[in-house]
Design a protein around this motif. Sequence first.
Motif, PDB file in Angstrom:
ATOM      1  N   UNK A  24       0.854  -1.343   0.024  1.00  0.00           N
ATOM      2  CA  UNK A  24      -0.007  -0.131  -0.070  1.00  0.00           C
ATOM      3  C   UNK A  24       0.847   1.239  -0.172  1.00  0.00           C
ATOM      4  N   UNK A  25       0.573   2.300  -1.111  1.00  0.00           N
ATOM      5  CA  UNK A  25       1.334   3.251  -1.267  1.00  0.00           C
ATOM      6  C   UNK A  25       2.256   3.378  -2.035  1.00  0.00           C
ATOM      7  N   UNK A  26       2.895   2.208  -2.773  1.00  0.00           N
ATOM      8  CA  UNK A  26       3.734   1.902  -3.857  1.00  0.00           C
ATOM      9  C   UNK A  26       3.008   2.364  -5.169  1.00  0.00           C
ATOM     10  N   UNK A  27       3.897   2.973  -6.004  1.00  0.00           N
ATOM     11  CA  UNK A  27       3.383   3.500  -7.505  1.00  0.00           C
ATOM     12  C   UNK A  27       4.420   2.960  -8.339  1.00  0.00           C
ATOM     13  N   UNK A  28       3.974   3.019  -9.787  1.00  0.00           N
ATOM     14  CA  UNK A  28       4.698   2.837 -10.646  1.00  0.00           C
ATOM     15  C   UNK A  28       4.528   1.659 -11.703  1.00  0.00           C
ATOM     16  N   UNK A  29       5.304   1.447 -12.648  1.00  0.00           N
ATOM     17  CA  UNK A  29       5.084   0.450 -13.658  1.00  0.00           C
ATOM     18  C   UNK A  29       4.936  -0.841 -13.041  1.00  0.00           C
ATOM     19  N   UNK A  66      -4.609 -18.718  -2.775  1.00  0.00           N
ATOM     20  CA  UNK A  66      -5.014 -19.673  -3.883  1.00  0.00           C
ATOM     21  C   UNK A  66      -3.898 -20.703  -3.964  1.00  0.00           C
ATOM     22  N   UNK A  67      -2.582 -20.477  -3.691  1.00  0.00           N
ATOM     23  CA  UNK A  67      -1.356 -21.419  -3.752  1.00  0.00           C
ATOM     24  C   UNK A  67      -0.505 -21.360  -2.520  1.00  0.00           C
ATOM     25  N   UNK A  68      -0.624 -22.530  -2.151  1.00  0.00           N
ATOM     26  CA  UNK A  68       0.200 -22.613  -0.709  1.00  0.00           C
ATOM     27  C   UNK A  68       1.561 -22.484  -0.842  1.00  0.00           C
ATOM     28  N   UNK A  69       2.221 -22.370  -2.167  1.00  0.00           N
ATOM     29  CA  UNK A  69       3.698 -21.865  -2.276  1.00  0.00           C
ATOM     30  C   UNK A  69       3.744 -20.320  -2.130  1.00  0.00           C
ATOM     31  N   UNK A  70       2.896 -19.681  -2.050  1.00  0.00           N
ATOM     32  CA  UNK A  70       3.012 -18.022  -2.072  1.00  0.00           C
ATOM     33  C   UNK A  70       2.655 -17.557  -0.582  1.00  0.00           C
ATOM     34  N   UNK A  71       3.448 -16.622  -0.144  1.00  0.00           N
ATOM     35  CA  UNK A  71       3.059 -16.239   1.461  1.00  0.00           C
ATOM     36  C   UNK A  71       1.759 -15.419   1.144  1.00  0.00           C
ATOM     37  N   UNK A  72       0.991 -15.461   2.416  1.00  0.00           N
ATOM     38  CA  UNK A  72      -0.046 -14.730   2.476  1.00  0.00           C
ATOM     39  C   UNK A  72       0.493 -13.134   3.074  1.00  0.00           C
ATOM     40  N   UNK A  73       0.892 -12.205   2.305  1.00  0.00           N
ATOM     41  CA  UNK A  73       1.237 -10.938   2.748  1.00  0.00           C
ATOM     42  C   UNK A  73       0.681  -9.829   2.362  1.00  0.00           C
ATOM     43  N   UNK A  74      -0.313  -9.801   1.558  1.00  0.00           N
ATOM     44  CA  UNK A  74      -1.118  -8.567   0.974  1.00  0.00           C
ATOM     45  C   UNK A  74      -0.204  -7.653   0.217  1.00  0.00           C
ATOM     46  N   UNK A  75       1.110  -8.216  -0.021  1.00  0.00           N
ATOM     47  CA  UNK A  75       2.010  -7.230  -0.978  1.00  0.00           C
ATOM     48  C   UNK A  75       2.321  -8.132  -2.019  1.00  0.00           C
ATOM     49  N   UNK A  76       2.928  -7.302  -3.185  1.00  0.00           N
ATOM     50  CA  UNK A  76       3.484  -8.318  -4.100  1.00  0.00           C
ATOM     51  C   UNK A  76       4.902  -8.420  -3.872  1.00  0.00           C
ATOM     52  N   UNK A  77       5.198  -9.429  -3.333  1.00  0.00           N
ATOM     53  CA  UNK A  77       6.754  -9.779  -3.022  1.00  0.00           C
ATOM     54  C   UNK A  77       7.078 -10.517  -4.642  1.00  0.00           C
ATOM     55  N   UNK A  78       8.325 -11.062  -4.369  1.00  0.00           N
ATOM     56  CA  UNK A  78       9.053 -11.555  -5.381  1.00  0.00           C
ATOM     57  C   UNK A  78       8.129 -12.776  -6.026  1.00  0.00           C
ATOM     58  N   UNK A  79       7.812 -13.612  -5.192  1.00  0.00           N
ATOM     59  CA  UNK A  79       7.280 -15.000  -5.636  1.00  0.00           C
ATOM     60  C   UNK A  79       5.848 -14.534  -6.106  1.00  0.00           C
ATOM     61  N   UNK A  80       5.041 -13.716  -5.757  1.00  0.00           N
ATOM     62  CA  UNK A  80       3.962 -13.243  -6.386  1.00  0.00           C
ATOM     63  C   UNK A  80       4.002 -12.476  -7.625  1.00  0.00           C
ATOM     64  N   UNK A  81       5.205 -11.677  -7.501  1.00  0.00           N
ATOM     65  CA  UNK A  81       5.552 -10.942  -8.907  1.00  0.00           C
ATOM     66  C   UNK A  81       5.700 -12.042 -10.141  1.00  0.00           C
ATOM     67  N   UNK A  82       6.781 -12.944  -9.948  1.00  0.00           N
ATOM     68  CA  UNK A  82       6.843 -13.835 -10.774  1.00  0.00           C
ATOM     69  C   UNK A  82       5.608 -14.593 -11.354  1.00  0.00           C
ATOM     70  N   UNK A  83       4.862 -15.005 -10.433  1.00  0.00           N
ATOM     71  CA  UNK A  83       3.402 -15.555 -10.778  1.00  0.00           C
ATOM     72  C   UNK A  83       2.757 -14.839 -11.604  1.00  0.00           C
ATOM     73  N   UNK A  84       2.641 -13.555 -11.275  1.00  0.00           N
ATOM     74  CA  UNK A  84       1.764 -12.589 -12.129  1.00  0.00           C
ATOM     75  C   UNK A  84       2.386 -12.159 -13.306  1.00  0.00           C
TER      76      UNK A  84
END
Length: 93
Positions: A24-29, A66-84
């Motif tokens: 929350x608060x992050x901006x950009x591409x 949805x995915x047990x391999x992703x941490x539940x953080x409400x952020x876009x961490x590295x693993x979620x970024x790769x997933x997305x």
Amino acid sequence: AVSGTAPSPVPGPQSSSTWAPLRIGSTGEYVRRAQSTLARLGYTAVKVDSVFGQATADAALAEQKKYSSLADTSTVDWNLGVHLGIFWSSDGR
């Protein structure tokens, strides 16, 4: 990554050690890329405006759950970024 095509790399972080999670608060591409993918995945409350707000955080958490391999953080961490697929672009940019 979510996309079914072979994307091209986007200049930016090359590993999890150089990536600061989007929150929350992050901006950009990278926020825009994450929002765009989350919206395509059906998270209709996400507004693609390059500003990481509560709706983006809620969608990130829902996708992580949805995915047990992703941490539940409400952020876009590295693993979620790769997933997305936010580090890649199907249009060569």
